[in-house]
Scaffold this motif. Structure first.
Motif, PDB file in Angstrom:
ATOM      1  N   VAL A 152      45.902  60.272  32.545  1.00 22.85           N
ATOM      2  CA  VAL A 152      45.699  60.046  33.975  1.00 22.85           C
ATOM      3  C   VAL A 152      46.213  58.678  34.405  1.00 22.85           C
ATOM      4  N   LEU A 153      46.543  57.813  33.457  1.00 16.57           N
ATOM      5  CA  LEU A 153      47.001  56.469  33.786  1.00 16.57           C
ATOM      6  C   LEU A 153      48.493  56.431  34.086  1.00 16.57           C
ATOM      7  N   THR A 154      48.875  55.549  34.997  1.00 18.88           N
ATOM      8  CA  THR A 154      50.290  55.337  35.274  1.00 18.88           C
ATOM      9  C   THR A 154      50.877  54.451  34.172  1.00 18.88           C
ATOM     10  N   ALA A 155      52.193  54.345  34.156  1.00 18.65           N
ATOM     11  CA  ALA A 155      52.850  53.500  33.155  1.00 18.65           C
ATOM     12  C   ALA A 155      52.414  52.048  33.294  1.00 18.65           C
ATOM     13  N   ARG A 156      52.294  51.567  34.510  1.00 17.24           N
ATOM     14  CA  ARG A 156      51.870  50.183  34.723  1.00 17.24           C
ATOM     15  C   ARG A 156      50.421  49.977  34.252  1.00 17.24           C
ATOM     16  N   GLU A 157      49.581  50.953  34.521  1.00 21.56           N
ATOM     17  CA  GLU A 157      48.188  50.847  34.072  1.00 21.56           C
ATOM     18  C   GLU A 157      48.102  50.825  32.550  1.00 21.56           C
ATOM     19  N   ARG A 158      48.959  51.604  31.889  1.00 25.00           N
ATOM     20  CA  ARG A 158      48.999  51.590  30.422  1.00 25.00           C
ATOM     21  C   ARG A 158      49.474  50.230  29.909  1.00 25.00           C
ATOM     22  N   ASP A 159      50.468  49.661  30.601  1.00 21.03           N
ATOM     23  CA  ASP A 159      50.968  48.336  30.221  1.00 21.03           C
ATOM     24  C   ASP A 159      49.849  47.304  30.289  1.00 21.03           C
ATOM     25  N   VAL A 178      54.764  39.698  35.638  1.00 15.19           N
ATOM     26  CA  VAL A 178      55.302  39.089  36.859  1.00 15.19           C
ATOM     27  C   VAL A 178      54.696  39.741  38.106  1.00 15.19           C
ATOM     28  N   ILE A 179      53.386  39.822  38.109  1.00 13.89           N
ATOM     29  CA  ILE A 179      52.646  40.306  39.275  1.00 13.89           C
ATOM     30  C   ILE A 179      51.492  39.341  39.502  1.00 13.89           C
ATOM     31  N   SER A 180      50.809  39.470  40.623  1.00 16.75           N
ATOM     32  CA  SER A 180      49.722  38.545  40.933  1.00 16.75           C
ATOM     33  C   SER A 180      48.438  38.958  40.215  1.00 16.75           C
ATOM     34  N   PRO A 181      47.541  38.009  39.944  1.00 21.28           N
ATOM     35  CA  PRO A 181      46.236  38.342  39.354  1.00 21.28           C
ATOM     36  C   PRO A 181      45.459  39.340  40.208  1.00 21.28           C
ATOM     37  N   THR A 182      45.625  39.257  41.524  1.00 27.79           N
ATOM     38  CA  THR A 182      44.938  40.209  42.410  1.00 27.79           C
ATOM     39  C   THR A 182      45.428  41.630  42.153  1.00 27.79           C
ATOM     40  N   THR A 183      46.729  41.776  41.957  1.00 25.43           N
ATOM     41  CA  THR A 183      47.290  43.100  41.655  1.00 25.43           C
ATOM     42  C   THR A 183      46.775  43.603  40.315  1.00 25.43           C
ATOM     43  N   VAL A 184      46.655  42.704  39.349  1.00 28.66           N
ATOM     44  CA  VAL A 184      46.110  43.087  38.045  1.00 28.66           C
ATOM     45  C   VAL A 184      44.686  43.616  38.211  1.00 28.66           C
ATOM     46  N   ARG A 185      43.879  42.901  38.996  1.00 32.04           N
ATOM     47  CA  ARG A 185      42.493  43.333  39.200  1.00 32.04           C
ATOM     48  C   ARG A 185      42.426  44.702  39.870  1.00 32.04           C
ATOM     49  N   LYS A 186      43.345  44.963  40.804  1.00 31.21           N
ATOM     50  CA  LYS A 186      43.364  46.270  41.470  1.00 31.21           C
ATOM     51  C   LYS A 186      43.713  47.374  40.473  1.00 31.21           C
ATOM     52  N   HIS A 187      44.679  47.095  39.604  1.00 27.65           N
ATOM     53  CA  HIS A 187      45.038  48.081  38.584  1.00 27.65           C
ATOM     54  C   HIS A 187      43.868  48.319  37.631  1.00 27.65           C
ATOM     55  N   ILE A 188      43.176  47.251  37.263  1.00 29.00           N
ATOM     56  CA  ILE A 188      42.031  47.395  36.359  1.00 29.00           C
ATOM     57  C   ILE A 188      40.926  48.218  37.009  1.00 29.00           C
ATOM     58  N   PHE A 189      40.707  48.008  38.301  1.00 26.29           N
ATOM     59  CA  PHE A 189      39.729  48.814  39.034  1.00 26.29           C
ATOM     60  C   PHE A 189      40.103  50.299  38.945  1.00 26.29           C
ATOM     61  N   ASN A 190      41.388  50.599  39.127  1.00 30.37           N
ATOM     62  CA  ASN A 190      41.836  51.993  39.037  1.00 30.37           C
ATOM     63  C   ASN A 190      41.684  52.545  37.620  1.00 30.37           C
ATOM     64  N   ILE A 191      41.949  51.697  36.630  1.00 24.52           N
ATOM     65  CA  ILE A 191      41.782  52.116  35.231  1.00 24.52           C
ATOM     66  C   ILE A 191      40.334  52.481  34.958  1.00 24.52           C
ATOM     67  N   TYR A 192      39.419  51.624  35.398  1.00 25.42           N
ATOM     68  CA  TYR A 192      37.989  51.891  35.206  1.00 25.42           C
ATOM     69  C   TYR A 192      37.598  53.229  35.833  1.00 25.42           C
ATOM     70  N   GLU A 193      38.081  53.447  37.055  1.00 24.57           N
ATOM     71  CA  GLU A 193      37.740  54.698  37.751  1.00 24.57           C
ATOM     72  C   GLU A 193      38.286  55.908  37.010  1.00 24.57           C
ATOM     73  N   LYS A 194      39.549  55.835  36.598  1.00 19.87           N
ATOM     74  CA  LYS A 194      40.188  56.983  35.954  1.00 19.87           C
ATOM     75  C   LYS A 194      39.599  57.287  34.581  1.00 19.87           C
ATOM     76  N   LEU A 195      39.254  56.243  33.844  1.00 17.94           N
ATOM     77  CA  LEU A 195      38.703  56.448  32.496  1.00 17.94           C
ATOM     78  C   LEU A 195      37.190  56.581  32.505  1.00 17.94           C
ATOM     79  N   GLN A 196      36.595  56.418  33.689  1.00 17.98           N
ATOM     80  CA  GLN A 196      35.142  56.521  33.822  1.00 17.98           C
ATOM     81  C   GLN A 196      34.423  55.536  32.903  1.00 17.98           C
ATOM     82  N   VAL A 197      34.815  54.281  32.993  1.00 21.76           N
ATOM     83  CA  VAL A 197      34.178  53.224  32.214  1.00 21.76           C
ATOM     84  C   VAL A 197      33.698  52.138  33.167  1.00 21.76           C
TER      85      VAL A 197
END
Length: 211
Positions: A152-159, A178-197
């Protein structure tokens, strides 16, 4: 006339405490009856009062707001507790709800939304900021048997998850990708949701166990 909804505020930052007091006292049908700068003061005085709603910050000096709610819940059974905080991390949300909080609102919510949430809570609802409600809803999802959760994860989320598994901080991940820390946090939020953790450790464990 209908009695106003009485509100107590537990917030250590004086400007925020004052702003909330002014907002509540300036709105028809509301009354701020007490304010506290720390959990310890609230524990001493709130059980002696009959307030309808308590707005509780989490990051307080001394005892935190979650532990304060946990103790006050048994002492003030008729009072409704609303977390009013900047924290939207899963761990904080679920710990607060388990401690007895009836609602969870982020401080960045517009003033009228806060007043609406207080009213809804007083009327028997459990208002949540939209991002918090989504976390709660997502926690009930059950992954179908036999499927690979990482699909369920995108390639960027896997990275990002791969780098987290190596112990990199959010800032270091942002630098490498080469992205902002805010963008990283948004991706992590999506990872948590998708993996249910609910934490980085859980996400990394799923990644290492499934990849």
């Amino acid at each position: 006339m209908t009695a106003p909804i009485t509100v107590a505020i537990v917030e250590d930052k004086e400007p925020i405490r004052q702003s909330l007091t002014i907002l509540i006292n300036g709105a028809a049908g509301f009354s701020c009856s007490a304010t506290f700068a720390d959990a310890e003061s609230a524990l001493l005085d709130l059980p002696l009062q009959c307030v309808d709603v308590v707005l509780m910050d989490i990051d307080l000096p001394g005892m935190n707001g979650i532990d304060c709610v946990r103790q006050l819940k048994g002492l003030c059974p008729q009072t409704q507790f609303m977390m009013c905080t900047v924290y939207d991390e899963d761990e904080m949300v679920f710990e607060a709800l388990k401690a007895g909080a009836n609602a969870y609102i982020l401080k960045r919510s517009p003033p009228h939304k806060l007043l609406e949430a207080i009213t809804e809570l007083h009327q028997g609802g459990s208002p949540m900021s939209s991002t918090i409600a989504r976390k709660i809803a997502g926690s009930f999802y059950v992954q179908p048997p036999g499927s690979n959760e990482l699909d369920v994860l995108t390639a960027r989320e896997r990275d990002i998850l791969n780098r987290l598994s190596k112990g990199l901080s959010h800032k270091e991940v942002a630098g490498e990708l080469v992205i902002s820390p805010t963008t990283v946090r948004k991706h992590i939020f999506n990872i948590y949701e998708k993996l249910q953790v609910h934490s980085r450790v859980e996400a990394v464990n799923k990644y290492l166990g499934r990849k």
